[in-house]
Motif scaffolding. Structure first.
Motif, PDB file in Angstrom:
ATOM      1  N   LYS A 144      35.424  -7.172  -2.148  1.00 18.31           N
ATOM      2  CA  LYS A 144      36.878  -7.195  -2.038  1.00 18.31           C
ATOM      3  C   LYS A 144      37.260  -7.431  -0.585  1.00 18.31           C
ATOM      4  N   CYS A 145      37.510  -8.675  -0.284  1.00 16.28           N
ATOM      5  CA  CYS A 145      37.783  -9.070   1.101  1.00 16.28           C
ATOM      6  C   CYS A 145      38.603 -10.359   1.110  1.00 16.28           C
ATOM      7  N   ILE A 146      39.701 -10.345   1.853  1.00 20.29           N
ATOM      8  CA  ILE A 146      40.519 -11.540   2.043  1.00 20.29           C
ATOM      9  C   ILE A 146      40.617 -11.802   3.543  1.00 20.29           C
ATOM     10  N   GLU A 147      40.370 -13.039   3.950  1.00 19.16           N
ATOM     11  CA  GLU A 147      40.423 -13.441   5.356  1.00 19.16           C
ATOM     12  C   GLU A 147      41.492 -14.508   5.542  1.00 19.16           C
ATOM     13  N   ARG A 148      42.114 -14.491   6.697  1.00 15.84           N
ATOM     14  CA  ARG A 148      43.198 -15.425   6.979  1.00 15.84           C
ATOM     15  C   ARG A 148      43.033 -16.025   8.376  1.00 15.84           C
ATOM     16  N   PHE A 149      43.158 -17.344   8.443  1.00 16.30           N
ATOM     17  CA  PHE A 149      43.211 -18.061   9.713  1.00 16.30           C
ATOM     18  C   PHE A 149      44.628 -18.596   9.871  1.00 16.30           C
ATOM     19  N   THR A 150      45.293 -18.249  10.981  1.00 17.38           N
ATOM     20  CA  THR A 150      46.687 -18.628  11.203  1.00 17.38           C
ATOM     21  C   THR A 150      46.786 -19.542  12.414  1.00 17.38           C
ATOM     22  N   ARG A 151      47.405 -20.699  12.218  1.00 24.82           N
ATOM     23  CA  ARG A 151      47.570 -21.650  13.329  1.00 24.82           C
ATOM     24  C   ARG A 151      48.569 -21.103  14.343  1.00 24.82           C
ATOM     25  N   GLN A 152      48.219 -21.197  15.623  1.00 25.36           N
ATOM     26  CA  GLN A 152      49.080 -20.723  16.693  1.00 25.36           C
ATOM     27  C   GLN A 152      49.887 -21.869  17.292  1.00 25.36           C
ATOM     28  N   GLU A 153      50.823 -21.512  18.140  1.00 23.48           N
ATOM     29  CA  GLU A 153      51.625 -22.524  18.822  1.00 23.48           C
ATOM     30  C   GLU A 153      50.717 -23.458  19.610  1.00 23.48           C
ATOM     31  N   GLY A 154      51.017 -24.726  19.566  1.00 17.33           N
ATOM     32  CA  GLY A 154      50.183 -25.722  20.219  1.00 17.33           C
ATOM     33  C   GLY A 154      49.230 -26.396  19.258  1.00 17.33           C
ATOM     34  N   ASP A 155      49.064 -25.815  18.052  1.00 16.98           N
ATOM     35  CA  ASP A 155      48.332 -26.430  16.942  1.00 16.98           C
ATOM     36  C   ASP A 155      46.828 -26.507  17.129  1.00 16.98           C
ATOM     37  N   THR A 156      46.284 -26.000  18.223  1.00 13.85           N
ATOM     38  CA  THR A 156      44.844 -26.150  18.434  1.00 13.85           C
ATOM     39  C   THR A 156      44.069 -24.849  18.261  1.00 13.85           C
ATOM     40  N   GLU A 157      44.763 -23.709  18.212  1.00 14.71           N
ATOM     41  CA  GLU A 157      44.087 -22.429  18.109  1.00 14.71           C
ATOM     42  C   GLU A 157      44.484 -21.723  16.810  1.00 14.71           C
ATOM     43  N   TRP A 158      43.504 -20.981  16.265  1.00 12.98           N
ATOM     44  CA  TRP A 158      43.734 -20.219  15.043  1.00 12.98           C
ATOM     45  C   TRP A 158      43.349 -18.766  15.299  1.00 12.98           C
ATOM     46  N   THR A 159      44.158 -17.832  14.808  1.00 12.82           N
ATOM     47  CA  THR A 159      43.806 -16.419  14.902  1.00 12.82           C
ATOM     48  C   THR A 159      43.250 -15.957  13.556  1.00 12.82           C
ATOM     49  N   TYR A 160      42.366 -14.971  13.631  1.00 17.12           N
ATOM     50  CA  TYR A 160      41.643 -14.500  12.447  1.00 17.12           C
ATOM     51  C   TYR A 160      42.052 -13.085  12.102  1.00 17.12           C
ATOM     52  N   THR A 161      42.316 -12.842  10.816  1.00 16.62           N
ATOM     53  CA  THR A 161      42.638 -11.515  10.317  1.00 16.62           C
ATOM     54  C   THR A 161      41.874 -11.291   9.017  1.00 16.62           C
ATOM     55  N   ARG A 162      41.400 -10.056   8.806  1.00 16.60           N
ATOM     56  CA  ARG A 162      40.643  -9.743   7.598  1.00 16.60           C
ATOM     57  C   ARG A 162      41.123  -8.421   7.025  1.00 16.60           C
ATOM     58  N   CYS A 163      41.180  -8.357   5.700  1.00 14.32           N
ATOM     59  CA  CYS A 163      41.472  -7.099   5.016  1.00 14.32           C
ATOM     60  C   CYS A 163      40.349  -6.804   4.034  1.00 14.32           C
ATOM     61  N   MET A 164      39.705  -5.639   4.202  1.00 15.54           N
ATOM     62  CA  MET A 164      38.647  -5.213   3.301  1.00 15.54           C
ATOM     63  C   MET A 164      38.980  -3.895   2.616  1.00 15.54           C
ATOM     64  N   ASP A 165      40.184  -3.401   2.814  1.00 14.83           N
ATOM     65  CA  ASP A 165      40.630  -2.170   2.159  1.00 14.83           C
ATOM     66  C   ASP A 165      40.928  -2.486   0.694  1.00 14.83           C
ATOM     67  N   PRO A 166      40.202  -1.894  -0.262  1.00 12.50           N
ATOM     68  CA  PRO A 166      40.432  -2.214  -1.681  1.00 12.50           C
ATOM     69  C   PRO A 166      41.864  -1.965  -2.135  1.00 12.50           C
ATOM     70  N   GLU A 167      42.584  -1.109  -1.415  1.00 12.88           N
ATOM     71  CA  GLU A 167      43.978  -0.833  -1.759  1.00 12.88           C
ATOM     72  C   GLU A 167      44.942  -1.488  -0.777  1.00 12.88           C
ATOM     73  N   GLY A 168      44.427  -2.351   0.088  1.00 14.34           N
ATOM     74  CA  GLY A 168      45.237  -2.951   1.136  1.00 14.34           C
ATOM     75  C   GLY A 168      45.861  -4.273   0.729  1.00 14.34           C
ATOM     76  N   SER A 169      46.450  -4.937   1.711  1.00 11.16           N
ATOM     77  CA  SER A 169      47.096  -6.233   1.477  1.00 11.16           C
ATOM     78  C   SER A 169      47.044  -7.060   2.750  1.00 11.16           C
TER      79      SER A 169
END
Length: 205
Positions: A144-169
């Motif tokens: 149970k894991c969802i990962e997200r890559f979000t494009r930053q201003e300037g379009d060349t960089e991405w930030t990474y976020t992960r949620c592994m809490d079974p009750e999270g979002s």
């Protein structure tokens, strides 16, 4: 991850074949690649995520598409089928084939053992060249894991976020939606797998 490479064919032949083919294939640089068949868990996770997003988007000018919608990455020529793609505002299509969507704002892939390396690596490299794309989301099918890559201003960089809490979002800011893990993994029985560490070289001696 794609399975079997075939000899070079022109894109027009690929499009004609794909219109009547019993299974979907990717196309890149004149080569057709048969796509891996997903597991029941993979399929149900994709359906759960799609349903959750549809409910949140149904009163707004955004549309989620399932894996029947092909996406064309104009910068590289890859034609592929994301598990979920989302468009906000008017959809833009390839003049050569209306089946080729050009401007997704969010793409979601459900990972499996046969596709994970490709989805994280080369496929993400292709997707990152879609100018409209703001978020790329990876949903595991073995924990149970969802990962997200979000494009930053300037379009060349991405930030990474992960949620592994079974009750999270995990929030998808570009479309003001939330993927709740209990909803995405509804009816999915997955064992809890702790994170592993790499074995130091001296421990292998």
């Amino acid at each position: 991850m794609c399975l079997e490479a075939q000899p070079y064919i022109p894109v027009e032949e690929y499009l004609a074949r794909e219109a009547t083919a019993p299974s979907k294939s990717e196309y890149f640089n004149g080569t057709v690649y048969g796509m891996a068949v997903g597991t029941p868990e993979h399929s149900l996770i994709a359906v759960n995520a799609l349903c959750e997003l549809y409910i949140q988007l149904r009163e707004r000018p955004c549309r989620p598409y399932n894996s029947d919608q092909r996406v064309l990455i104009e910068a590289t020529g890859l034609r592929t089928y994301p598990d979920i793609s989302i468009v906000c505002g008017p959809a833009r299509y390839d003049p050569q084939s209306r089946q080729n969507l050009l401007n997704p704002i969010v793409i979601i892939e459900v990972l499996s053992e046969s596709t994970e390396a490709y989805d994280r690596g080369d496929k993400f490299a292709h997707y990152s060249l879609i100018s409209s794309l703001r978020e790329y989301v990876l949903v595991s099918s073995h924990q149970k894991c969802i990962e997200r890559f979000t494009r930053q201003e300037g379009d060349t960089e991405w930030t990474y976020t992960r949620c592994m809490d079974p009750e999270g979002s995990l929030a998808l800011s570009s479309i003001s939606c939330t993927l709740d893990l209990p909803a995405v993994y509804r009816e999915i029985d997955l064992p809890e797998k702790p994170l592993r560490r790499q074995v130091p070289r001296e421990e292998l001696a």
